[in-house]
Motif scaffolding. Structure first.
Motif, PDB file in Angstrom:
ATOM      1  N   LEU A  84       0.830  -1.200   0.000  1.00  0.00           N
ATOM      2  CA  LEU A  84       0.000   0.000   0.000  1.00  0.00           C
ATOM      3  C   LEU A  84       0.868   1.254   0.000  1.00  0.00           C
ATOM      4  O   LEU A  84       0.531   2.256  -0.632  1.00  0.00           O
ATOM      5  CB  LEU A  84      -0.936  -0.001   1.213  1.00  0.00           C
ATOM      6  N   ALA A  85       1.993   1.196   0.712  1.00  0.00           N
ATOM      7  CA  ALA A  85       2.915   2.334   0.713  1.00  0.00           C
ATOM      8  C   ALA A  85       3.501   2.553  -0.685  1.00  0.00           C
ATOM      9  O   ALA A  85       3.677   3.695  -1.129  1.00  0.00           O
ATOM     10  CB  ALA A  85       4.029   2.109   1.732  1.00  0.00           C
ATOM     11  N   VAL A  86       3.809   1.460  -1.402  1.00  0.00           N
ATOM     12  CA  VAL A  86       4.321   1.568  -2.770  1.00  0.00           C
ATOM     13  C   VAL A  86       3.261   2.212  -3.681  1.00  0.00           C
ATOM     14  O   VAL A  86       3.583   3.070  -4.517  1.00  0.00           O
ATOM     15  CB  VAL A  86       4.718   0.177  -3.312  1.00  0.00           C
ATOM     16  N   LEU A  87       1.996   1.809  -3.498  1.00  0.00           N
ATOM     17  CA  LEU A  87       0.911   2.399  -4.293  1.00  0.00           C
ATOM     18  C   LEU A  87       0.828   3.898  -4.064  1.00  0.00           C
ATOM     19  O   LEU A  87       0.672   4.679  -5.017  1.00  0.00           O
ATOM     20  CB  LEU A  87      -0.422   1.741  -3.928  1.00  0.00           C
ATOM     21  N   ALA A  88       0.922   4.306  -2.801  1.00  0.00           N
ATOM     22  CA  ALA A  88       0.858   5.735  -2.490  1.00  0.00           C
ATOM     23  C   ALA A  88       2.037   6.484  -3.106  1.00  0.00           C
ATOM     24  O   ALA A  88       1.861   7.556  -3.704  1.00  0.00           O
ATOM     25  CB  ALA A  88       0.833   5.932  -0.976  1.00  0.00           C
ATOM     26  N   ALA A  89       3.232   5.911  -2.990  1.00  0.00           N
ATOM     27  CA  ALA A  89       4.417   6.561  -3.558  1.00  0.00           C
ATOM     28  C   ALA A  89       4.308   6.676  -5.073  1.00  0.00           C
ATOM     29  O   ALA A  89       4.652   7.712  -5.667  1.00  0.00           O
ATOM     30  CB  ALA A  89       5.673   5.782  -3.167  1.00  0.00           C
ATOM     31  N   ARG A  90       3.824   5.620  -5.721  1.00  0.00           N
ATOM     32  CA  ARG A  90       3.674   5.645  -7.175  1.00  0.00           C
ATOM     33  C   ARG A  90       2.627   6.667  -7.600  1.00  0.00           C
ATOM     34  O   ARG A  90       2.790   7.360  -8.610  1.00  0.00           O
ATOM     35  CB  ARG A  90       3.282   4.255  -7.682  1.00  0.00           C
ATOM     36  N   GLY A  91       1.552   6.784  -6.825  1.00  0.00           N
ATOM     37  CA  GLY A  91       0.523   7.769  -7.143  1.00  0.00           C
ATOM     38  C   GLY A  91       1.067   9.181  -7.155  1.00  0.00           C
ATOM     39  O   GLY A  91       0.703   9.995  -8.002  1.00  0.00           O
ATOM     40  N   TYR A  92       1.971   9.482  -6.219  1.00  0.00           N
ATOM     41  CA  TYR A  92       2.564  10.816  -6.180  1.00  0.00           C
ATOM     42  C   TYR A  92       3.634  10.998  -7.249  1.00  0.00           C
ATOM     43  O   TYR A  92       3.889  12.117  -7.700  1.00  0.00           O
ATOM     44  CB  TYR A  92       3.153  11.084  -4.797  1.00  0.00           C
ATOM     45  N   ALA A  93       4.266   9.918  -7.661  1.00  0.00           N
ATOM     46  CA  ALA A  93       5.337  10.017  -8.657  1.00  0.00           C
ATOM     47  C   ALA A  93       4.802  10.209 -10.072  1.00  0.00           C
ATOM     48  O   ALA A  93       5.511  10.739 -10.940  1.00  0.00           O
ATOM     49  CB  ALA A  93       6.213   8.766  -8.602  1.00  0.00           C
ATOM     50  N   LYS A  94       3.555   9.809 -10.321  1.00  0.00           N
ATOM     51  CA  LYS A  94       3.009   9.909 -11.674  1.00  0.00           C
ATOM     52  C   LYS A  94       2.811  11.363 -12.070  1.00  0.00           C
ATOM     53  O   LYS A  94       2.485  12.223 -11.238  1.00  0.00           O
ATOM     54  CB  LYS A  94       1.675   9.159 -11.758  1.00  0.00           C
ATOM     55  N   LYS A  95       2.988  11.639 -13.353  1.00  0.00           N
ATOM     56  CA  LYS A  95       2.802  12.985 -13.874  1.00  0.00           C
ATOM     57  C   LYS A  95       1.326  13.200 -14.192  1.00  0.00           C
ATOM     58  O   LYS A  95       0.909  13.216 -15.353  1.00  0.00           O
ATOM     59  CB  LYS A  95       3.663  13.199 -15.120  1.00  0.00           C
ATOM     60  N   SER A  96       0.556  13.367 -13.144  1.00  0.00           N
ATOM     61  CA  SER A  96      -0.877  13.542 -13.296  1.00  0.00           C
ATOM     62  C   SER A  96      -1.240  15.019 -13.186  1.00  0.00           C
ATOM     63  O   SER A  96      -0.406  15.867 -12.841  1.00  0.00           O
ATOM     64  CB  SER A  96      -1.623  12.731 -12.229  1.00  0.00           C
ATOM     65  N   SER A  97      -2.488  15.340 -13.467  1.00  0.00           N
ATOM     66  CA  SER A  97      -2.960  16.713 -13.372  1.00  0.00           C
ATOM     67  C   SER A  97      -3.093  17.126 -11.911  1.00  0.00           C
ATOM     68  O   SER A  97      -3.113  16.281 -11.010  1.00  0.00           O
ATOM     69  CB  SER A  97      -4.313  16.844 -14.081  1.00  0.00           C
ATOM     70  N   LEU A  98      -3.223  18.417 -11.673  1.00  0.00           N
ATOM     71  CA  LEU A  98      -3.366  18.898 -10.302  1.00  0.00           C
ATOM     72  C   LEU A  98      -4.617  18.364  -9.619  1.00  0.00           C
ATOM     73  O   LEU A  98      -4.549  17.938  -8.461  1.00  0.00           O
ATOM     74  CB  LEU A  98      -3.358  20.434 -10.288  1.00  0.00           C
ATOM     75  N   PRO A  99      -5.797  18.363 -10.267  1.00  0.00           N
ATOM     76  CA  PRO A  99      -6.961  17.778  -9.593  1.00  0.00           C
ATOM     77  C   PRO A  99      -6.780  16.298  -9.271  1.00  0.00           C
ATOM     78  O   PRO A  99      -7.256  15.830  -8.228  1.00  0.00           O
ATOM     79  CB  PRO A  99      -8.098  17.994 -10.600  1.00  0.00           C
ATOM     80  N   GLN A 100      -6.100  15.557 -10.141  1.00  0.00           N
ATOM     81  CA  GLN A 100      -5.854  14.149  -9.839  1.00  0.00           C
ATOM     82  C   GLN A 100      -4.933  14.001  -8.623  1.00  0.00           C
ATOM     83  O   GLN A 100      -5.176  13.161  -7.757  1.00  0.00           O
ATOM     84  CB  GLN A 100      -5.249  13.449 -11.058  1.00  0.00           C
ATOM     85  N   LYS A 101      -3.874  14.803  -8.576  1.00  0.00           N
ATOM     86  CA  LYS A 101      -2.989  14.756  -7.401  1.00  0.00           C
ATOM     87  C   LYS A 101      -3.723  15.208  -6.145  1.00  0.00           C
ATOM     88  O   LYS A 101      -3.526  14.653  -5.064  1.00  0.00           O
ATOM     89  CB  LYS A 101      -1.755  15.631  -7.638  1.00  0.00           C
ATOM     90  N   GLY A 102      -4.580  16.227  -6.297  1.00  0.00           N
ATOM     91  CA  GLY A 102      -5.345  16.695  -5.153  1.00  0.00           C
ATOM     92  C   GLY A 102      -6.312  15.638  -4.645  1.00  0.00           C
ATOM     93  O   GLY A 102      -6.423  15.402  -3.429  1.00  0.00           O
ATOM     94  N   GLY A 103      -7.032  14.979  -5.562  1.00  0.00           N
ATOM     95  CA  GLY A 103      -7.953  13.925  -5.160  1.00  0.00           C
ATOM     96  C   GLY A 103      -7.244  12.745  -4.542  1.00  0.00           C
ATOM     97  O   GLY A 103      -7.714  12.164  -3.547  1.00  0.00           O
ATOM     98  N   PHE A 104      -6.087  12.376  -5.105  1.00  0.00           N
ATOM     99  CA  PHE A 104      -5.323  11.256  -4.554  1.00  0.00           C
ATOM    100  C   PHE A 104      -4.787  11.608  -3.173  1.00  0.00           C
ATOM    101  O   PHE A 104      -4.779  10.772  -2.264  1.00  0.00           O
ATOM    102  CB  PHE A 104      -4.183  10.893  -5.500  1.00  0.00           C
ATOM    103  N   THR A 105      -4.342  12.855  -3.004  1.00  0.00           N
ATOM    104  CA  THR A 105      -3.878  13.304  -1.690  1.00  0.00           C
ATOM    105  C   THR A 105      -5.004  13.225  -0.666  1.00  0.00           C
ATOM    106  O   THR A 105      -4.804  12.755   0.462  1.00  0.00           O
ATOM    107  CB  THR A 105      -3.351  14.740  -1.774  1.00  0.00           C
ATOM    108  N   ALA A 106      -6.189  13.682  -1.053  1.00  0.00           N
ATOM    109  CA  ALA A 106      -7.333  13.634  -0.142  1.00  0.00           C
ATOM    110  C   ALA A 106      -7.645  12.198   0.262  1.00  0.00           C
ATOM    111  O   ALA A 106      -7.910  11.906   1.432  1.00  0.00           O
ATOM    112  CB  ALA A 106      -8.549  14.275  -0.808  1.00  0.00           C
TER     113      ALA A 106
END
Length: 467
Positions: A385-407
């Protein structure tokens, strides 16, 4: 008429996988943390769709950790109960199944899927508000809105992800950058925010605030890179407009709750519901007004302080609840070293907590997903699960996607949204982006995964029918 009907049928046939995944999200939202029989039947149907696919573009840094996590969930169930049905293994297999099916879609179909799932989130919010208003006005019953998911805290983070998905389209992440904020999308925003206010989910409010900070910080970086003359001024105007709308929408939801629960005239909620309808129709015009008069946006966004204060006043127990969750996490930390490889077993922490000398919390899950998974399923599952979280932040996604994933991540540090199948699936669909940094997987491996998954789902259905 036949011609129009035929066109609709052709459209469904052309986009059948996106429609199947939408229906899957609809079902998963309804089953909460998972019903073995319902999830197994759904999984079998998804495997039938997946096994005929020829290739997929999949991010292995997301797919492989999902599979490894699920394998250790099954292994933990086997070690604890002698089978893989008594635990999370079968139901959580739906996560890699949904993700791999999404990876089989083209870029355009993945965008369509986001549209469809956003539509479901908007419909769920609208139905929740209507249900709350009806119960308050005609039945005299006013409770925190649990919506289609059935739990106010889980519904709260579901709506937060839906709001970030809406921002994804309103801010024009796909296309020419001019935005896709047409009338329907603009009208959906106050409904999502008001429904979120009706949940009174403090954890969701905090998670949303964390995601908004990501949006604002990203806007500042974009303004600096674009070498705008006043990057801070542009960022401030963006933040004011965003916070003003959030304050108005969530504040209206809290006001509706107060009218229904704290007054002797709950029928007044009908008038407030009518006000929401008018607000939705004028929401796009309101956005233009706030852009033209930034001082008004600043004043309304400052009013968010009073909205936050009202939320705490309505739920004064929220501070004590947060302290109790910290105690719960501390209790869980004591069990992390008890069985590092496979954990103590699914659903067993509650019974250990009942028998120990600490406070009994009377809940199935520690309100911190990483700690809970580490306790019940072992350290390797927790690490995935920690790897999934790290990969989610490493991806070059849009700001709303990063914001939603952070939330989503912040919420799971103090609640249990991950265990609600619809919430995790919605997050994967919105922020998973299998084609970005993905590898081409051919039909053989797809057939191998979906065939194996189908056997596991069949076993889960058989075990569920015997229960």
């Amino acid at each position: 008429m036949l011609g129009k009907a035929g066109q609709k049928i052709d459209w469904l046939v052309d986009h059948y996988m996106a429609v199947c995944l939408l229906l899957a999200l609809f079902i998963l939202s309804m089953v909460g943390v998972g019903d073995m029989r319902a999830v197994s039947m759904l999984g079998l149907l998804l495997c039938v769709v997946g096994i005929i696919q020829q290739s997929a573009q999949v991010d292995l840094w997301i797919f492989v950790p999902l599979v490894i996590y699920d394998l250790f969930a099954m292994a933990s169930s086997w070690a604890a109960y002698g089978n893989i049905a008594d635990g999370y293994g079968v139901t959580h297999l739906v996560f890699p199944t949904v993700y791999l099916l999404m990876a089989c879609l083209s870029g355009g179909e993945q965008l369509l899927l986001k549209w469809l799932c956003l539509g479901w989130a908007g419909a769920a919010a609208f139905l929740g508000v209507v249900q709350f208003t009806y119960r308050a006005a005609f039945l005299g019953s006013a409770r925190r809105m649990g919506g289609v998911i059935g739990n106010p805290n889980a519904m709260g983070i579901f709506l937060v992800i839906g709001w970030f998905a809406l921002r994804y389209f309103l801010e024009g992440q796909e296309g020419d950058g001019k935005g896709q904020g047409h009338f329907l999308l603009s009208s959906m925003e106050p409904i999502l925010l008001a429904a979120l206010g009706l949940t009174l989910s403090m954890g969701s409010f905090v998670a949303m605030a964390a995601g908004i900070c990501v949006l604002i910080g990203g806007k500042k970086r974009e303004a600096s890179r674009a070498r705008l003359p006043h990057p801070w001024r542009e960022t401030l105007r963006y933040a004011q407009g965003l916070l003003a709308k959030a304050s108005l929408g969530i504040g209206w939801g809290i006001l509706l709750y107060l009218a229904a629960a704290r007054t002797d005239v709950p029928w007044i909620s009908l008038g407030l519901f009518g006000y929401l309808a008018v607000l939705s129709l004028c929401w796009k015009r309101l956005g233009a007004f706030l852009d033209a008069y930034p001082w008004m946006a600043a004043a309304i966004s400052a009013g968010g302080i009073f909205v936050a204060a009202a939320a705490v006043a309505v739920r004064p127990s929220s501070l004590a609840t947060f302290a109790e969750r910290l105690e719960m996490m501390e209790n869980g930390l004591h069990y992390l070293v008890q069985s590092p490889l496979l954990g103590v077993g699914p659903y067993r922490w509650r019974f250990l907590n009942l028998a120990d000398s600490d406070k009994y919390f009377n809940t199935w899950h520690i309100h911190n997903v990483l700690i809970h998974v580490g306790v019940e399923l072992g350290w390797i599952a927790m690490a995935m699960l920690a790897v999934l979280a790290a990969r989610g932040y490493a991806k070059k996604s849009s700001l709303p996607q990063k914001g939603g994933f952070t939330a989503f991540c912040v919420h799971n540090l103090m609640d249990t949204g991950f265990f609600y199948l619809g919430i995790m699936s919605f997050t994967l669909i919105f922020a998973g982006m299998p084609g970005h940094g993905g590898k081409r997987v051919n039909g053989f491996w797809l057939k191998a995964f979906f065939g194996t998954a189908a056997l596991i789902y069949a076993y889960g259905l058989y075990a569920g029918m015997k229960m």
